[in-house]
Scaffold this active site. Structure first.
Site, PDB file in Angstrom:
ATOM      1  N   LYS A  36       7.043  71.752  -8.974  1.00 54.01           N
ATOM      2  CA  LYS A  36       7.794  70.701  -9.656  1.00 54.01           C
ATOM      3  C   LYS A  36       8.636  71.249 -10.811  1.00 54.01           C
ATOM      4  CE  LYS A  36       5.639  68.676 -12.817  1.00 54.01           C
ATOM      5  NZ  LYS A  36       4.702  67.913 -13.661  1.00 54.01           N
ATOM      6  N   THR A  37       8.034  72.102 -11.647  1.00 54.76           N
ATOM      7  CA  THR A  37       8.748  72.632 -12.820  1.00 54.76           C
ATOM      8  C   THR A  37       9.967  73.436 -12.392  1.00 54.76           C
ATOM      9  OG1 THR A  37       6.646  72.748 -14.014  1.00 54.76           O
ATOM     10  CG2 THR A  37       8.489  73.992 -14.927  1.00 54.76           C
ATOM     11  N   ASP A 227       9.787  63.677 -16.656  1.00 54.05           N
ATOM     12  CA  ASP A 227       8.684  64.354 -15.983  1.00 54.05           C
ATOM     13  C   ASP A 227       7.406  63.530 -16.161  1.00 54.05           C
ATOM     14  OD1 ASP A 227       7.279  66.266 -14.609  1.00 54.05           O
ATOM     15  OD2 ASP A 227       7.193  67.696 -16.265  1.00 54.05           O
ATOM     16  N   GLU A 228       6.438  63.709 -15.277  1.00 58.60           N
ATOM     17  CA  GLU A 228       5.148  62.998 -15.333  1.00 58.60           C
ATOM     18  C   GLU A 228       5.362  61.485 -15.470  1.00 58.60           C
ATOM     19  OE1 GLU A 228       2.621  64.626 -14.648  1.00 58.60           O
ATOM     20  OE2 GLU A 228       2.804  66.684 -15.363  1.00 58.60           O
ATOM     21  N   GLN A 258      -1.833  61.694  -9.558  1.00 58.54           N
ATOM     22  CA  GLN A 258      -2.281  62.303 -10.810  1.00 58.54           C
ATOM     23  C   GLN A 258      -2.049  61.381 -12.005  1.00 58.54           C
ATOM     24  OE1 GLN A 258      -1.561  66.682 -11.185  1.00 58.54           O
ATOM     25  NE2 GLN A 258      -0.348  66.435  -9.323  1.00 58.54           N
ATOM     26  N   ARG A 612      -6.637  71.862  -9.779  1.00 58.20           N
ATOM     27  CA  ARG A 612      -6.298  72.895 -10.779  1.00 58.20           C
ATOM     28  C   ARG A 612      -6.600  74.289 -10.234  1.00 58.20           C
ATOM     29  NH1 ARG A 612      -2.767  70.828 -12.401  1.00 58.20           N
ATOM     30  NH2 ARG A 612      -3.276  69.316 -10.777  1.00 58.20           N
TER      31      ARG A 612
END
Length: 752
Positions: A36-37, A227-228, A258, A612
Site C-alpha cells: 500500500k505505501t 491513508d487508513e 483492519q 503482522r
C-alpha cells in the site's frame, strides 16, 4: 499492459493502474502486506510528474513517521519538490491550518495543544470546584465521554438537547456531566488551548462557519489522499468530504479488515459506504500479499471470512508455504511468559535471527508484566511500546510547561504545573486563591498575576507571585528575536530548573538532568533542521512534540524484542509474532461481546495481529490467570477455533506437538465456559442451543434447576458449592456429562 512511465516499473499491474488513475474519486482496498505505501508513494509522485504543484496536494497519513518516510521516497522520484507536499496526520495538518486561521474562531494563533494528561488535570480541577466526587465522576471516564461526543460532532450546547445522553447520565448517577463538559470547553477557550479532539472539531467548525476559508482550502487542495481510511471518524469524514467537493480528486486507501479503532470514534461505515458518496468511483483491490508465508495468508483469510460486514476480496501470495501456526497451552500467565521467552531464545539461536525480528502482541498493556519478567531473567533486551515516553517524563513535562507558558501565558495547566517548581514559596492555598479570583473575575490566572497587588485575598504571597510574573514576562520578550533553542536554554537556566536537577546526585536525579539536557539537544536539532525553513519557532516545536506518539519514535537502538498492544502494531511487520493471552473475555475482550459489530471488530484485531508476521506465528493461552489477586480459570479464545485446522500445529505445554485439532467439531476453542480442573482439555461435541437463549442471573440458581448452557446444552444442577466469587455449580448435562462451572463466569439460562 498499458504504457507507463519507467519510474512505475517497481509496481505490479494492479498497483500501477491505481497509481496512474489520478483524476476523480478512487478507492484502493489494500490487503495486509500488499504494498500500500509503495502505491501511495508512486501515485503522489505521478501526480507531481503530471504537472501538479506539490503545494496543491494533501496527503493524510496514520502517523507522522509514515509521512516522513513517504516524503523521502517521493523525493527520490521527483526531487526536492516533495518537500512542499501537505503531508502528515489529520491532527498535524489541521493544527497547521488552525495556526493560520485560529483567530477566525476566537483562538490565538499560538494556542496550546493539551495532551491527555493536561485534559484530565483540568477535569480534576473542575470537579474539585464543583464539589463533585472524582470516584463517581472519574476524570478518565469524563474525558472519554467528552472525546466521544466531539468525534461525533456533538457540542457541549447540543449535549443537553439529546435525551439519550441526558438519560444515560441520570441513570448512572452522573447528572452533571453536561455541566462538566461545558465548563471544560470554556476553560480550554479561556486558556487559549485545544485538546487533540479540538484540532479536528475546530477545523470542522472553522470550515462550516467561514465559507471563504473553506473556499480557500478547497481550491488549494486539488488532490486529496487519505491513508487508513477505515479508521476515520465522523468529524474527519465530514472535513475530507467538504474539502474534496470542488475537484473530487479524492483517493482513499485502506482495508476494512483492519478497522480496529471504533473506541476512538472510528467508523468502518466510512469505507464500506464510500461508493454511495461517489457513484462514479474507481475501485482497485490490492490482493497480492508480499509479506507473509502462504500458511499465514490462508489462515488469516479463514479468520476474517467469519465477519459479515466486509468488502469482498481474495488475498493471495506467491511466497513459500512456511510453518504452520503454532498453538500453545500453558497453565498460567507466568508460564506463558516463560514459554514465549524460551521460544524466542531458541528460535533466535537456531535461525541466527536478531532480537528485533520478534514481536509479542497482547490485547491490553497490563499483560506485559509476565513477559517482561521472563525476558529480564534471560537477559534478553526488549522494548515496551506504550510505556512512559520521553516527552511524558516529569522533568520533560516541567520544562515544556515553562516553554508553553512563554508562548501562551493564558495556558492554565502549564502555569499550575510550574508556578511553584522549583519551589518559590507559592503554596497550594495560594494557587487555589488564584483559581477563585480568575473564576470570579472571568479572567485567566495570568491576568490575576499581572495585577496581583490589587487583590487583598493574596496577602503576603503577592511579592512571590510578582517575581514569578516578571520572570515569565522577561522570557516572553525573547520570542520576537531569539530562536527556539536560545529561548529554551535561557529558560532552563533562569528558572533554575537545570540547576535543581543538576544538584540532585541520586541515580534518578542524574538521569533526570541528562533527560533535560537531551531535550535541549532536541530543540537545537529542530532549529538547525533545513526541512523546517521559516518554521523554527518555539510554538511550532511545541506543536510537534504535542502531536508526537509512540509510532513516531526514531528507532535508535533497534535490536530489541518488541512488546506492544495489537492496536499499536498496526502497520508494522516482524519475522516472528507471538499473539498471547488468547482467552475468552480477554481476547475477545469481555467489553466487546455486546453486539455482532463489537465482536467483528475484535476479530479484525485478531486478523491484524496474525498478519503482522512474515514467517511464523505462535498463538498462546493460559488455563488460569491472576486477576484482582485471585487465580481465575480461563478458557481458550473462540478465535483459535475459527482458524482452519489445516494451517495449525497444536502444542500443549511441553507435550509432543500434535498436527491439528482431533476433529473440527471437537476443538477446544469453542468457548465452553469456565471449567474447573482438567475438564477443559477434553474434546466436547457440539450441541444445539435455543434460538431464544437469554442469560439468567446465576445468583438465583438452585439445586434441581433445569438450565441451558450456550456450549453444553441442557442440563440439571446437582449441587451448589462454595460462595461469593468462588461459587460453583455441579451440573449433569444431557450430551456432555457432568461439569463443574464457576458461576461468576458461566452464561446460563434457567428454564425451571
Amino acid at each position: 499492459m498499458s504504457d507507463h512511465p519507467p519510474y512505475l516499473d517497481a509496481l505490479n499491474e494492479t498497483q500501477r493502474e491505481a497509481a496512474m488513475c489520478i483524476n476523480g474519486p478512487v478507492m484502493i482496498i489494500a490487503g495486509a502486506g500488499s504494498g500500500k505505501t509503495r502505491v501511495l508513494t508512486y501515485r503522489i509522485a505521478h501526480i507531481i510528474r503530471q504537472g501538479t504543484d506539490a503545494f496543491n496536494i494533501l496527503a493524510l497519513t496514520f502517523t507522522n513517521k509514515a509521512a516522513k518516510e513517504m516524503k523521502a521516497r517521493i523525493e527520490r522520484v521527483v526531487g526536492s519538490e516533495a518537500k512542499n507536499l501537505w503531508m502528515g496526520t489529520f491532527h498535524s495538518i489541521f493544527a497547521k491550518i488552525l495556526r493560520v486561521e485560529a483567530e477566525r474562531i476566537g483562538f490565538p494563533k499560538d494556542f496550546t495543544i493539551y495532551d491527555t494528561d493536561d485534559s484530565k488535570s483540568l477535569i480534576k480541577t473542575i470537579l474539585k470546584e464543583m464539589n463533585l466526587d472524582d470516584k463517581l465522576y472519574k476524570p478518565g471516564m469524563v474525558y472519554n465521554r467528552i472525546s466521544n461526543c466531539k468525534n461525533s460532532l456533538i457540542t457541549h450546547k447540543e449535549y443537553i438537547s439529546i435525551p439519550e445522553l441526558m438519560e444515560a447520565d441520570s441513570s448512572s448517577g452522573r447528572p452533571l456531566m453536561s455541566k462538566i463538559f461545558a465548563a471544560y470547553q470554556l476553560r480550554c477557550f479561556k486558556a487559549g488551548a485545544m485538546d487533540f479532539d479540538d484540532l479536528l472539531v475546530n477545523t470542522y467548525h472553522l470550515f462550516k462557519k467561514n465559507a471563504d476559508v473553506l473556499y480557500k482550502y478547497q481550491h488549494k487542495f486539488k488532490y486529496i489522499m487519505v491513508d487508513e481510511y477505515q479508521d476515520t471518524n465522523l468529524c474527519q469524514y465530514m472535513i475530507v468530504k467538504s474539502l474534496a467537493s470542488v475537484y473530487e480528486n479524492i483517493c482513499v486507501v485502506g482495508d476494512d479488515s483492519q478497522s480496529i479503532y471504533s473506541f476512538r470514534g472510528a467508523s468502518i461505515q466510512n469505507i464500506l459506504n464510500f461508493e454511495k458518496d461517489y457513484p462514479d468511483l474507481n475501485v482497485f483491490k490490492l490482493e497480492h500479499n508480499y509479506r507473509s508465508t502462504s500458511n499465514i495468508v490462508n489462515a488469516s483469510s479463514s479468520i476474517i471470512e467469519k465477519n459479515k460486514e466486509k468488502l469482498e476480496k481474495k488475498i493471495f501470495t506467491n511466497n513459500a508455504e512456511g510453518e504452520k501456526i503454532k498453538v500453545v497451552r500453558t497453565l498460567s500467565d507466568n508460564e506463558e511468559g516463560r514459554m514465549v521467552a524460551q521460544s524466542i531464545f531458541e528460535e533466535k539461536n537456531q535461525k541466527q535471527l536478531a532480537n528485533s525480528d520478534f514481536a509479542i502482541l497482547y490485547r491490553t498493556n497490563a499483560q506485559s508484566r509476565a513477559f517482561e519478567e521472563a525476558l529480564r531473567k534471560m537477559n534478553m533486551p526488549y522494548r515496551v511500546y506504550g510505556g512512559t515516553g520521553f516527552y511524558q517524563r516529569k522533568e520533560i513535562k516541567d520544562m515544556i510547561a515553562y516553554l508553553r507558558l512563554v508562548v501562551n501565558p493564558n495556558d492554565e495547566e502549564a502555569l499550575k504545573r510550574i508556578i511553584n517548581y522549583p519551589a518559590r514559596k507559592i503554596g497550594a492555598t495560594t494557587i487555589d486563591k488564584l483559581l477563585v479570583l480568575a473564576s470570579e473575575n472571568n479572567i485567566s490566572i495570568w491576568e490575576v498575576l499581572k495585577n496581583a497587588h490589587q487583590y487583598s485575598l493574596l496577602g503576603s504571597a503577592v511579592a512571590h507571585l510578582k517575581d514569578f510574573y516578571i520572570m515569565i514576562a522577561s522570557f516572553q520578550t525573547m520570542l520576537a528575536t531569539r530562536n527556539a533553542y536560545e529561548i529554551a536554554e535561557y529558560v532552563a537556566k533562569q528558572s533554575t530548573l537545570l540547576k535543581t536537577l543538576y544538584e540532585d546526585k541520586t541515580v534518578e536525579g542524574v538521569s533526570r538532568h541528562e533527560n533535560l539536557v537531551e531535550l535541549l539537544n532536541a530543540i537545537k536539532e529542530f532549529t538547525e533542521d533545513d526541512t523546517n525553513e521559516n518554521e523554527k519557532t518555539l510554538a511550532v516545536f511545541l506543536q510537534d512534540i504535542a502531536l508526537f506518539t509512540d509510532a513516531d519514535k526514531e528507532d535508535g537502538d533497534t535490536d530489541k524484542i518488541v512488546m506492544m498492544t495489537i492496536h499499536s502494531s498496526k502497520g508494522l511487520e516482524f519475522k516472528h509474532v507471538y499473539v498471547v493471552g488468547l482467552e475468552e473475555n480477554l481476547f475477545p475482550s469481555q467489553l466487546s461481546l455486546n453486539s455482532r459489530q463489537e465482536l467483528e471488530e475484535e476479530r479484525r484485531l485478531f486478523y491484524v495481529a496474525v498478519t503482522r508476521a512474515e514467517q511464523k506465528v505462535t498463538l498462546s493461552f493460559a488455563t488460569s490467570r491472576f486477576k484482582y489477586g485471585n487465580l481465575i480459570p480461563c478458557e481458550p479464545s473462540r478465535f483459535i477455533d475459527e482458524i482452519d485446522t489445516k494451517y495449525l500445529e497444536v502444542s500443549f505445554g511441553n507435550a509432543r506437538p500434535e498436527p491439528m485439532f482431533p476433529e473440527r467439531d471437537k476443538g477446544f476453542g469453542k468457548g465452553y465456559g469456565m471449567l474447573v480442573g482438567k475438564q477443559a482439555s477434553r474434546p466436547l461435541p457440539q450441541v444445539k442451543v435455543s434460538e431464544n437463549f437469554k442469560e439468567s442471573n446465576t445468583a438465583d440458581i438452585k439445586e434441581g434447576n433445569i438450565i441451558e448452557h450456550q456450549r453444553f446444552g441442557m442440563g440439571k444442577v446437582l449441587k451448589i458449592e462454595d460462595s461469593g466469587d468462588n461459587k460453583k455449580a455441579v451440573i449433569q448435562f444431557d450430551e456432555v456429562g457432568q461439569k463443574t462451572l464457576v458461576l461468576k463466569f458461566a452464561k446460563l439460562m434457567i428454564h425451571s
